[in-house]
Write a protein that holds these residues in place. Structure first.
Motif, short mmCIF file in Angstrom:
data_model
loop_
_atom_site.label_atom_id
_atom_site.label_comp_id
_atom_site.label_asym_id
_atom_site.label_seq_id
_atom_site.Cartn_x
_atom_site.Cartn_y
_atom_site.Cartn_z
N ASP A 12 14.47 66.22 27.86
CA ASP A 12 13.31 66.83 26.97
C ASP A 12 13.94 68.30 26.41
OD1 ASP A 12 11.16 68.30 26.02
OD2 ASP A 12 9.92 68.19 27.86
N GLY A 15 10.62 70.84 25.52
CA GLY A 15 9.77 71.58 26.41
C GLY A 15 10.42 71.88 27.66
N CYS A 16 11.62 71.50 27.85
CA CYS A 16 12.74 72.08 28.90
C CYS A 16 13.79 72.71 28.39
CB CYS A 16 13.21 70.98 29.83
SG CYS A 16 14.09 71.39 31.18
N CYS A 44 14.99 74.72 33.38
CA CYS A 44 14.70 74.60 32.01
C CYS A 44 14.87 76.11 31.59
CB CYS A 44 13.28 74.28 31.82
SG CYS A 44 12.79 72.63 32.57
N THR A 47 10.63 76.82 29.13
CA THR A 47 9.17 77.12 29.64
C THR A 47 8.99 78.64 29.88
OG1 THR A 47 10.35 76.63 32.04
CG2 THR A 47 9.32 74.81 30.96
N VAL A 48 9.88 79.46 30.33
CA VAL A 48 9.91 80.70 30.41
C VAL A 48 10.97 81.67 29.45
CG1 VAL A 48 9.65 82.84 31.81
CG2 VAL A 48 8.85 80.68 32.51
N ASP A 53 13.93 78.41 34.54
CA ASP A 53 13.09 78.10 35.35
C ASP A 53 13.26 76.88 36.17
OD1 ASP A 53 10.22 78.03 36.24
OD2 ASP A 53 9.65 76.79 34.66
N GLU A 73 10.95 76.64 44.04
CA GLU A 73 10.96 77.27 42.66
C GLU A 73 11.55 78.68 42.62
OE1 GLU A 73 6.81 77.60 41.23
OE2 GLU A 73 6.21 75.63 42.15
N SER A 75 14.00 81.42 39.97
CA SER A 75 14.11 81.90 38.53
C SER A 75 15.25 82.74 38.44
CB SER A 75 12.78 82.61 37.67
OG SER A 75 12.71 83.58 38.56
#
Length: 134
Positions: A12, A15-16, A44, A47-48, A53, A73, A75
């Motif tokens: 992707d 989106g990613c 990704c 996304t942010v 992310d 998760e 970052s």
């Protein structure tokens, strides 16, 4: 944990716009010592904005076959630096063997050299509650 990773472009690209990362290595410390580490994550950049992310899962497998399954998760800021220091949280999903019905979680931090995928490391600090402690 000390491990090596293989990063491939995530399919992707909108989106990613990042990477699919698979890693293996070893884990030491309590409650697992000398366990095998296997991870699967997505890192990704879309996304942010301005941030890696990272969402992943990992399995820690002891020599006797007992397993601990976690999700995490993390970052880290995007930069031109080749060193990346992701941080965030992890959660115990479940366990097998002596880790059956375990719960817990805590903080996770990693150290990744984007030019040396063979020597990544991570530290998990938190708690584990085994079924007999509930």
């Amino acid at each position: 944990m000390n491990f090596g990773v293989v990063a491939t472009t995530h399919p992707d690209t909108v989106g990613c716009n990042g990477y699919q990362v698979v890693g293996t290595g070893t884990a030491g410390g309590a409650p697992v010592n000398g366990a095998a580490w296997a991870q699967d994550e997505v890192a990704c950049t879309a996304t942010v904005p301005g941030t890696y992310d990272i969402k992943g899962t990992a399995t820690l497998t002891e020599s006797d076959g007992d397993k601990l399954f976690i999700s995490y998760e993390l970052s880290a800021p995007l930069s031109s630096d080749t060193m990346v220091y992701p941080s965030g949280t992890f959660k115990i999903l479940r366990g097998e063997g002596t880790f059956e019905d375990s719960t817990g979680g805590g903080q996770m931090s990693a150290k990744v050299n984007l030019l040396d995928h063979a020597h990544a490391s991570a530290t998990l600090t938190g708690y584990i509650r085994k079924y007999w402690q509930v």
